[in-house]
Design a protein around this motif. Structure first.
Motif, PDB file in Angstrom:
ATOM      1  N   ALA A   1     -27.950 -39.626 -27.007  1.00  0.00           N
ATOM      2  CA  ALA A   1     -26.833 -38.712 -26.753  1.00  0.00           C
ATOM      3  C   ALA A   1     -26.693 -38.592 -25.247  1.00  0.00           C
ATOM      4  O   ALA A   1     -27.586 -38.075 -24.575  1.00  0.00           O
ATOM      5  CB  ALA A   1     -27.104 -37.351 -27.390  1.00  0.00           C
ATOM      6  N   GLU A   2     -25.577 -39.079 -24.726  1.00  0.00           N
ATOM      7  CA  GLU A   2     -25.358 -39.074 -23.275  1.00  0.00           C
ATOM      8  C   GLU A   2     -24.340 -38.004 -22.898  1.00  0.00           C
ATOM      9  O   GLU A   2     -23.238 -37.958 -23.453  1.00  0.00           O
ATOM     10  CB  GLU A   2     -24.867 -40.441 -22.802  1.00  0.00           C
ATOM     11  N   LEU A   3     -24.723 -37.160 -21.958  1.00  0.00           N
ATOM     12  CA  LEU A   3     -23.826 -36.131 -21.425  1.00  0.00           C
ATOM     13  C   LEU A   3     -23.457 -36.511 -19.997  1.00  0.00           C
ATOM     14  O   LEU A   3     -24.331 -36.804 -19.179  1.00  0.00           O
ATOM     15  CB  LEU A   3     -24.514 -34.767 -21.449  1.00  0.00           C
TER      16      LEU A   3
ATOM     17  N   PRO B   1     -34.087 -45.219 -16.169  1.00  0.00           N
ATOM     18  CA  PRO B   1     -34.197 -44.004 -15.339  1.00  0.00           C
ATOM     19  C   PRO B   1     -33.755 -42.744 -16.078  1.00  0.00           C
ATOM     20  O   PRO B   1     -34.362 -41.681 -15.914  1.00  0.00           O
ATOM     21  CB  PRO B   1     -33.285 -44.303 -14.140  1.00  0.00           C
ATOM     22  N   LEU B   2     -32.710 -42.841 -16.907  1.00  0.00           N
ATOM     23  CA  LEU B   2     -32.241 -41.683 -17.664  1.00  0.00           C
ATOM     24  C   LEU B   2     -33.256 -41.303 -18.732  1.00  0.00           C
ATOM     25  O   LEU B   2     -33.467 -40.110 -19.009  1.00  0.00           O
ATOM     26  CB  LEU B   2     -30.890 -41.990 -18.306  1.00  0.00           C
TER      27      LEU B   2
ATOM     28  N   GLY C   1     -20.009 -36.218 -12.834  1.00  0.00           N
ATOM     29  CA  GLY C   1     -20.480 -37.511 -12.361  1.00  0.00           C
ATOM     30  C   GLY C   1     -21.954 -37.774 -12.572  1.00  0.00           C
ATOM     31  O   GLY C   1     -22.447 -38.849 -12.224  1.00  0.00           O
ATOM     32  N   LYS C   2     -22.685 -36.830 -13.153  1.00  0.00           N
ATOM     33  CA  LYS C   2     -24.118 -37.012 -13.418  1.00  0.00           C
ATOM     34  C   LYS C   2     -24.333 -37.258 -14.902  1.00  0.00           C
ATOM     35  O   LYS C   2     -23.888 -36.480 -15.746  1.00  0.00           O
ATOM     36  CB  LYS C   2     -24.920 -35.787 -12.976  1.00  0.00           C
ATOM     37  N   ARG C   3     -25.019 -38.343 -15.210  1.00  0.00           N
ATOM     38  CA  ARG C   3     -25.281 -38.711 -16.596  1.00  0.00           C
ATOM     39  C   ARG C   3     -26.689 -38.298 -16.988  1.00  0.00           C
ATOM     40  O   ARG C   3     -27.631 -38.438 -16.224  1.00  0.00           O
ATOM     41  CB  ARG C   3     -25.107 -40.220 -16.778  1.00  0.00           C
ATOM     42  N   ARG C   4     -26.805 -37.759 -18.211  1.00  0.00           N
ATOM     43  CA  ARG C   4     -28.114 -37.372 -18.751  1.00  0.00           C
ATOM     44  C   ARG C   4     -28.226 -37.868 -20.186  1.00  0.00           C
ATOM     45  O   ARG C   4     -27.240 -37.913 -20.910  1.00  0.00           O
ATOM     46  CB  ARG C   4     -28.279 -35.846 -18.774  1.00  0.00           C
TER      47      ARG C   4
END
Length: 362
Positions: free
Chosen positions: A236-238, A190-191, A242-245
């Motif tokens: 690269a996860e930001l 999903p990301l 509480g929201k992950r991108r």
């Protein structure tokens, strides 16, 4: 009952030394009877099978198979592929089973297969599960005697390498925010899709060499569910509020000899200009060295100036191919040479500040 057991044993073997008996409680719950098993395949290594216990697994062929190591997403998919899944989630008028608990059992079962290559076969049948608990009524394990007195290399019995957690690291963007650089996971689908929707048409064309409007599930699975021994993809996860991108991906696909690999990378348009592309490519090069890769190459469209400049600055040597694309090649073994040796070999190389056209060999 005790006296009857002792009498029967004594009659069978008067010389038997009886140390005691085992007493177990009778299981009286009305849960679902399931089977979890695994068998070592000569090519694929351990193969997990899951389904309804009893004749249903043979009569209705109600089972699913998976390859360890499983993660939570793969464990859930294994459950969902069976016919009994509808009953387990309460769709047939019976109380639902605790699916989270069942996923955890499958994860631990998978980890057992990863940790113990000596296991040739294992079967848990039946596993009784309700909405509150699970109970194993019978289980058996067959050992591979050839591995009992041998110390196999880590994970050599697996066809898919486990998640390489050692490649996780934190890094700060130019704006001060911190991202996690880590290998991609199957549950990132999903990301990954959200990241794809942030790509401009130009970014998609540069990365995939064509305009892609949509990516169906089958395509997304291919990008997210990988064998870390044959391919590595770093995201690269930001994580903010509480929201992950996922901001970008760099991927190295190895050739069969595992000494040569193709590198490709893309940063979503909102996150360009923060130094992330340079960092991710540099980090991927370090990982490639750790994996024993000797040569990396990148194929780029001739008007992808940002990518061409980036790999050039990383030391890739550029050349124009017959189809007008640009190929950059980086010799990782050469990078490990003493600086003075590299300098002597590169005396004839063109200046880093020269225009791109002048640095591409035809």
């Amino acid at each position: 009952a005790f006296n009857r057991i002792i009498k029967q044993v004594t009659e069978y073997n008067p010389m038997a030394k009886i140390l005691g008996v085992t007493v177990q409680p009778m299981v009286k719950n009305d849960g679902y009877a399931l089977l979890i098993g695994a068998k070592k395949h000569p090519v694929f290594g351990p193969v997990i099978f899951f389904g309804m216990e009893g004749v249903a697994i043979d009569l209705f062929r109600d089972y699913a198979i998976g390859i360890p190591p499983l993660n939570q997403t793969l464990a859930r998919r294994l459950i969902e592929e069976t016919k009994v899944y509808r009953a387990l989630k309460g769709d047939q008028g019976y109380p639902a089973a605790n699916l989270k608990f069942l996923e955890e059992i499958l994860l631990r079962f998978s980890q057992m297969l990863v940790d113990f290559p000596q296991i040739a076969e294992v079967e848990i049948s039946p596993l009784i599960i309700t909405d509150k608990e699970a109970c194993i009524l019978d289980a058996k394990i067959k050992i591979d005697n050839d591995l009992l007195f041998r110390n196999p290399a880590p994970h050599e019995h697996l066809i898919i390498s486990p998640y390489p957690k050692k490649y996780e690291t934190l890094w700060k963007l130019r704006d001060g925010r911190t991202v996690l650089l880590r290998p991609i996971k199957p549950e990132d689908e999903p990301l990954w899709l959200e990241m794809f929707r942030n790509f401009s048409e130009e970014a998609i064309r540069f990365r995939f060499f064509q305009i892609i409007r949509d990516t169906p599930h089958e395509v997304r699975v291919r990008y997210c569910n990988i064998d870390y021994d044959r391919e590595i993809a770093i995201v690269a996860e930001l994580n903010e509020n509480g929201k992950r991108r996922i901001l970008g991906v760099v991927r190295i696909s190895l050739e069969p000899d595992k000494k040569t690999g193709e590198i490709a990378f893309i940063i979503a348009d909102p996150w360009q200009g923060l130094g992330l592309g340079t960092k991710m490519v540099d980090y991927a090069i370090e990982i490639a060295k750790d994996m024993g890769v000797e040569t990396l190459y990148a194929i780029m469209l001739p008007d992808n100036y940002k990518a061409i400049n980036l790999v050039r600055k990383m030391g890739f040597k550029l050349q124009k191919l017959e189809d007008e694309t640009i190929k950059g090649v980086l010799n990782l073994k050469e990078e490990e040479m003493p600086p003075q040796v590299v300098a002597q070999k590169d005396d004839a190389e063109m200046s880093e500040t020269a225009p791109i056209q002048e640095q591409v060999k035809t």
